[in-house]
Design an enzyme around this catalytic site. Structure first.
Site, PDB file in Angstrom:
ATOM      1  N   GLU A  32      74.199  35.204   2.978  1.00 30.92           N
ATOM      2  CA  GLU A  32      74.127  33.784   3.328  1.00 30.92           C
ATOM      3  C   GLU A  32      75.488  33.244   3.770  1.00 30.92           C
ATOM      4  O   GLU A  32      75.571  32.365   4.633  1.00 30.92           O
ATOM      5  CB  GLU A  32      73.592  32.977   2.145  1.00 30.92           C
ATOM      6  CG  GLU A  32      72.201  33.377   1.673  1.00 30.92           C
ATOM      7  CD  GLU A  32      71.170  33.419   2.789  1.00 30.92           C
ATOM      8  OE1 GLU A  32      71.327  32.688   3.792  1.00 30.92           O
ATOM      9  OE2 GLU A  32      70.202  34.188   2.673  1.00 30.92           O
ATOM     10  N   HIS A  87      75.960  33.753   7.460  1.00 37.72           N
ATOM     11  CA  HIS A  87      75.359  32.676   8.252  1.00 37.72           C
ATOM     12  C   HIS A  87      76.271  31.453   8.272  1.00 37.72           C
ATOM     13  O   HIS A  87      76.495  30.829   9.312  1.00 37.72           O
ATOM     14  CB  HIS A  87      74.011  32.275   7.653  1.00 37.72           C
ATOM     15  CG  HIS A  87      72.904  33.217   7.956  1.00 37.72           C
ATOM     16  ND1 HIS A  87      72.620  33.671   9.219  1.00 37.72           N
ATOM     17  CD2 HIS A  87      71.970  33.779   7.138  1.00 37.72           C
ATOM     18  CE1 HIS A  87      71.571  34.473   9.179  1.00 37.72           C
ATOM     19  NE2 HIS A  87      71.162  34.562   7.928  1.00 37.72           N
ATOM     20  N   GLU A 108      70.731  36.848  12.781  1.00 36.62           N
ATOM     21  CA  GLU A 108      71.023  37.577  11.549  1.00 36.62           C
ATOM     22  C   GLU A 108      72.238  38.503  11.658  1.00 36.62           C
ATOM     23  O   GLU A 108      72.630  39.127  10.664  1.00 36.62           O
ATOM     24  CB  GLU A 108      69.806  38.393  11.107  1.00 36.62           C
ATOM     25  CG  GLU A 108      68.590  37.573  10.710  1.00 36.62           C
ATOM     26  CD  GLU A 108      68.806  36.760   9.437  1.00 36.62           C
ATOM     27  OE1 GLU A 108      69.643  37.151   8.610  1.00 36.62           O
ATOM     28  OE2 GLU A 108      68.139  35.726   9.280  1.00 36.62           O
ATOM     29  N   HIS A 165      57.583  33.465   5.722  1.00 35.10           N
ATOM     30  CA  HIS A 165      58.458  33.637   6.873  1.00 35.10           C
ATOM     31  C   HIS A 165      57.752  33.303   8.188  1.00 35.10           C
ATOM     32  O   HIS A 165      58.325  32.640   9.048  1.00 35.10           O
ATOM     33  CB  HIS A 165      58.953  35.084   6.939  1.00 35.10           C
ATOM     34  CG  HIS A 165      60.122  35.371   6.071  1.00 35.10           C
ATOM     35  ND1 HIS A 165      60.001  35.602   4.719  1.00 35.10           N
ATOM     36  CD2 HIS A 165      61.447  35.468   6.345  1.00 35.10           C
ATOM     37  CE1 HIS A 165      61.194  35.844   4.213  1.00 35.10           C
ATOM     38  NE2 HIS A 165      62.090  35.759   5.166  1.00 35.10           N
ATOM     39  N   ILE A 166      56.519  33.750   8.339  1.00 35.91           N
ATOM     40  CA  ILE A 166      55.850  33.558   9.630  1.00 35.91           C
ATOM     41  C   ILE A 166      54.852  32.400   9.629  1.00 35.91           C
ATOM     42  O   ILE A 166      54.453  31.950  10.703  1.00 35.91           O
ATOM     43  CB  ILE A 166      55.163  34.854  10.117  1.00 35.91           C
ATOM     44  CG1 ILE A 166      53.949  35.214   9.261  1.00 35.91           C
ATOM     45  CG2 ILE A 166      56.155  35.997  10.148  1.00 35.91           C
ATOM     46  CD1 ILE A 166      53.102  36.345   9.844  1.00 35.91           C
ATOM     47  N   ALA A 200      55.287  29.533   7.398  1.00 31.35           N
ATOM     48  CA  ALA A 200      55.918  28.283   6.977  1.00 31.35           C
ATOM     49  C   ALA A 200      57.407  28.297   7.288  1.00 31.35           C
ATOM     50  O   ALA A 200      58.133  27.416   6.872  1.00 31.35           O
ATOM     51  CB  ALA A 200      55.700  28.052   5.486  1.00 31.35           C
ATOM     52  N   GLY A 201      57.841  29.306   8.027  1.00 32.22           N
ATOM     53  CA  GLY A 201      59.244  29.425   8.382  1.00 32.22           C
ATOM     54  C   GLY A 201      59.398  29.598   9.878  1.00 32.22           C
ATOM     55  O   GLY A 201      58.489  29.332  10.649  1.00 32.22           O
ATOM     56  N   TYR A 257      59.895  32.446  11.628  1.00 31.54           N
ATOM     57  CA  TYR A 257      59.815  33.825  12.082  1.00 31.54           C
ATOM     58  C   TYR A 257      58.463  34.217  12.676  1.00 31.54           C
ATOM     59  O   TYR A 257      58.163  35.404  12.758  1.00 31.54           O
ATOM     60  CB  TYR A 257      60.185  34.767  10.934  1.00 31.54           C
ATOM     61  CG  TYR A 257      61.676  34.870  10.742  1.00 31.54           C
ATOM     62  CD1 TYR A 257      62.417  35.857  11.377  1.00 31.54           C
ATOM     63  CD2 TYR A 257      62.348  33.958   9.952  1.00 31.54           C
ATOM     64  CE1 TYR A 257      63.778  35.947  11.226  1.00 31.54           C
ATOM     65  CE2 TYR A 257      63.721  34.030   9.781  1.00 31.54           C
ATOM     66  CZ  TYR A 257      64.431  35.031  10.419  1.00 31.54           C
ATOM     67  OH  TYR A 257      65.788  35.100  10.266  1.00 31.54           O
TER      68      TYR A 257
END
Length: 714
Positions: free
Chosen positions: A495, A498, A524, A626-627, A629-630, A632
């Protein structure tokens, strides 16, 4: 160059408004624009004005002046007649968000008032628009920024300080993303539903003292005031620290099975069932793609990424074939080992056995006990060493600045980042500990504000970037500091990578500063790059000091950690490839309402990515945030795509000589001036080539994971 940057800014604005990026959790980067209410006419203004102008108009040189017409929190609140609006903390002019005083009651009136003001600004801008940089792009940046900062405060608090009132307020003002929000809320609520009360010590045999301490604290919070780690009672939950510890250490196979089954079926039944939400999301995404002229949503997603669908699938298959034989060997080795230990389940290992026996094999093979390593990784020492590494590599100083900015929890720390001259260049919050009752799981980095010349506070120097880093690691127990697992150490480094890209950007155009405007599958790179330093001897040995005695981690254990890095690498690769492949399949070949269900898709993918087939009742898709609700969707492959970039980037330091401090500093400075500094103003492939001198190769990634020698056969 001006034309090139301006086009990337144009596409960044498109993404900001039409494809709002949302939070990617579970050891991933986070953008804060999750499910934000829309500004309806912004893209049409930008599109119509810029695309109809000449290239010379788009490339107008950037003025350093700050436009007086720019919206501010002060003017927004001043236009409201209602006293409650005037005093609303969301609408005040601030350097650092008032996290400590924002409440659910401020959300509805604050957002409505802000949207009205910004929509008025947009209408006025549209009426008087001139297709030039200072008269179009800068006012748009200021409008988008103010909107994103306010919504970012709300979205962040919902992630780290959730409550029914805040949920209700957020849902009421949202016009987009309600399905994704409901998906994530169902996952969070389903995770909290398991509170398994245990009084019998036999049931929790094997669990480490840290886990038992947390379980006892949970019992105390449930009214069992006399609960202790030694004697219980204990309350087991599905939050990640508790779940992983049970999977790795509980000798009670029945308990492991029960907890595993609860985990992989979260949010898949009753009032929290996410299956219908998934179908609706996939249907709407497909419709959106068709309306925009694409065959499927994956093609739409890839339009703003480095990869194409074909290139992503090609990479995943290359990595899958390189990993399959190694993964088969992993399972066979586990069976043989379990049989030697007299395990009754040795010939019939199931999913709730894999982590348990893997941990026993790892301990046997490398004589490493994850829990016994915790005393060497205290949070204060880890952070101090991380900051020293950043100083060596990038020439920056990081100092505590607690009290300078309001925080949302007393455990949150605030830091100032300074350059070599001692001048502040950025700030960041760090929220390290798990709080299952109010905080979403996983780890993420989020933007509070971005670097921006147009949003300068004094009209001369750019506004400084501010970030937040959020983790969910084990909190302090009793008088002990937070003692971390090695995985938690890697997560913090991840993190922080980032955060570095956000904070060390030298791009003054706010719409492409930091990670803004960077293609999603390259985001990333810095985070995964930083993870490599956890295995660098000097770095790790500076971290690993016993919190009580100050004793360094024994050299032999370091060598074993290094050797263990490739332990079960084939299996770990296949796990990620399963996630990435099912994501692409759902967004390319799945037909909502067709003959094949989402679970059929997952089972088909699993045939080539799972040595041990998933359980028939496995519903991991219902918690695949990830896919669904995010950020991705049709982009989970990005983790592996970026791993290729990050491993190759780290190999530049290997080539320079990791023991050559001068060479490491020179290479670190080059990394800072390219990967970390250039933001989204330049295509990521160009940025990578500027750093590495060539295009990326997967060789370093396979070499680091011990997979180059494996002959693919599956």
């Amino acid at each position: 160059m001006a034309r090139h940057i301006s086009i990337r800014i144009y596409h960044s604005l498109f993404r900001e408004v039409e494809h709002t990026r949302s939070r990617a959790r579970l050891c991933s980067f986070s953008s804060k624009y999750d499910s934000a209410p829309p500004l309806p006419s912004l893209f049409s203004i930008l599109h119509n004005s810029i695309t109809s102008s000449s290239s010379s108009s788009v490339s107008v040189s950037v003025s350093v002046s700050s436009l007086s017409a720019a919206p501010s929190m002060a003017t927004t609140s001043a236009t409201a007649s209602d006293d409650s609006i005037h005093s609303n903390p969301l609408l005040q002019d601030f350097d650092f968000p008032p996290f400590d005083v924002v409440e659910a009651k401020h959300v509805r009136p604050g957002v409505r008032s802000l949207l009205k003001k910004l929509e008025d600004d947009l209408v006025e801008l549209e009426r008087t628009v001139e297709p030039s940089w200072p008269n179009l792009v800068e006012p748009l940046e200021k409008i988008v920024d103010r909107y994103n900062v306010v919504w970012g405060v709300i979205s962040h608090l919902k992630s780290v300080k959730d409550s029914p009132d805040l949920r209700s307020a957020v849902e009421e003002v949202q016009e987009l993303g309600r399905l994704s929000q409901k998906f994530e809320e169902n996952v969070l609520d389903a995770t909290k539903r398991l509170d398994k009360f245990i009084t019998d010590k036999k049931e929790i045999e094997g669990l480490p003292a840290t886990t038992l301490g947390l379980a006892a604290q949970r019992a105390v919070s449930k009214g069992h005031e006399d609960a202790t780690a030694e004697d219980g009672p204990w309350v087991i939950t599905l939050d990640v620290p508790s779940y992983l510890s049970i999977m790795k250490h509980a000798r009670n196979r029945t308990l492991r099975e029960e907890v595993y089954h609860a985990y992989v079926t979260r949010a898949s039944n009753g009032d929290l069932d996410n299956a219908s939400i998934i179908d609706q999301l996939l249907k709407l995404r497909l419709e959106k793609a068709k309306l925009l002229g694409y065959n499927n949503y994956a093609e739409l997603s890839m339009a703003t990424k480095m990869a194409t669908v074909e290139k992503a699938e090609k990479l995943l298959e290359k990595l899958r074939s390189a990993s399959w034989d190694a993964a088969v060997q992993d399972v066979e080795e586990l069976r043989t080992f379990a049989k030697k230990q007299g395990a009754l389940e040795a010939d019939d290992l199931n999913h709730w056995d894999i982590n348990f026996w893997s941990e026993r094999l790892r301990e046997s093979k490398f004589d490493i006990n994850e829990e016994e390593l915790r005393p060497y990784f205290s949070l204060p020492k880890v952070m101090n060493s991380l900051f020293n590494l950043a100083k060596m590599l990038f020439g920056i100083e990081i100092e505590p600045a607690d009290g300078l900015a309001p925080v949302w929890n007393n455990d949150v720390k605030f830091y100032c980042v300074k350059d070599s001259s001692g001048s502040p260049i950025a700030y960041f919050y760090f929220d390290p500990y798990s709080r299952p009752a109010e905080k979403q799981g996983g780890a993420w980095m989020g933007e509070v504000v971005a670097r921006s010349r147009a949003l300068s506070r004094n009209g001369t120097s750019a506004r400084l970037p501010v970030a937040n880093m959020v983790c969910n690691q084990t909190p302090p127990v009793g008088n002990k500091p937070s003692l971390m697992t090695f995985l938690e150490v890697e997560t913090v480094f991840h993190e922080f990578g980032h955060a570095l890209q956000h904070m060390l950007t030298k791009q003054d155009e706010g719409l492409v500063a930091g990670f803004r405007g960077i293609e999603w599958d390259a985001v990333e790179l810095p985070s995964q790059f930083m993870e490599n330093w956890c295995y660098h001897r000097d770095t790790l040995m500076s971290i690993a000091k016993h919190y009580e005695t100050g004793e360094s981690l024994p050299e032999g254990i370091y060598l074993k950690l290094l050797a263990a890095r490739t332990f079960r690498a084939g299996s770990q690769f296949l796990r990620q490839i399963r996630f990435a492949s099912v994501d692409l399949e759902l967004h390319t070949k799945y037909v909502p309402g067709g003959s094949e269900s989402i679970y059929d898709i997952d089972r088909r993918v699993s045939e080539k990515t799972h040595v041990i087939p998933p359980l028939p009742e496995d519903r991991f898709l219902c918690s695949f945030s990830h896919i669904f609700a995010g950020g991705y969707a049709a982009g989970y492959y990005s983790y592996k795509w970026a791993e290729v970039l990050s491993a190759d980037a780290f190999s530049a330091f290997e080539d320079a000589g990791l023991d050559d401090i001068k060479a490491v500093k020179e290479t670190g400075n080059k990394f800072r001036e390219t990967i970390l500094a250039l933001g989204g103003g330049k295509a990521p492939l160009e940025v990578f080539v500027a750093f590495r001198g060539r295009e990326p190769s997967p060789e370093a990634l396979l070499r680091h994971n011990g997979l180059l020698s494996v002959t693919p056969s599956a």
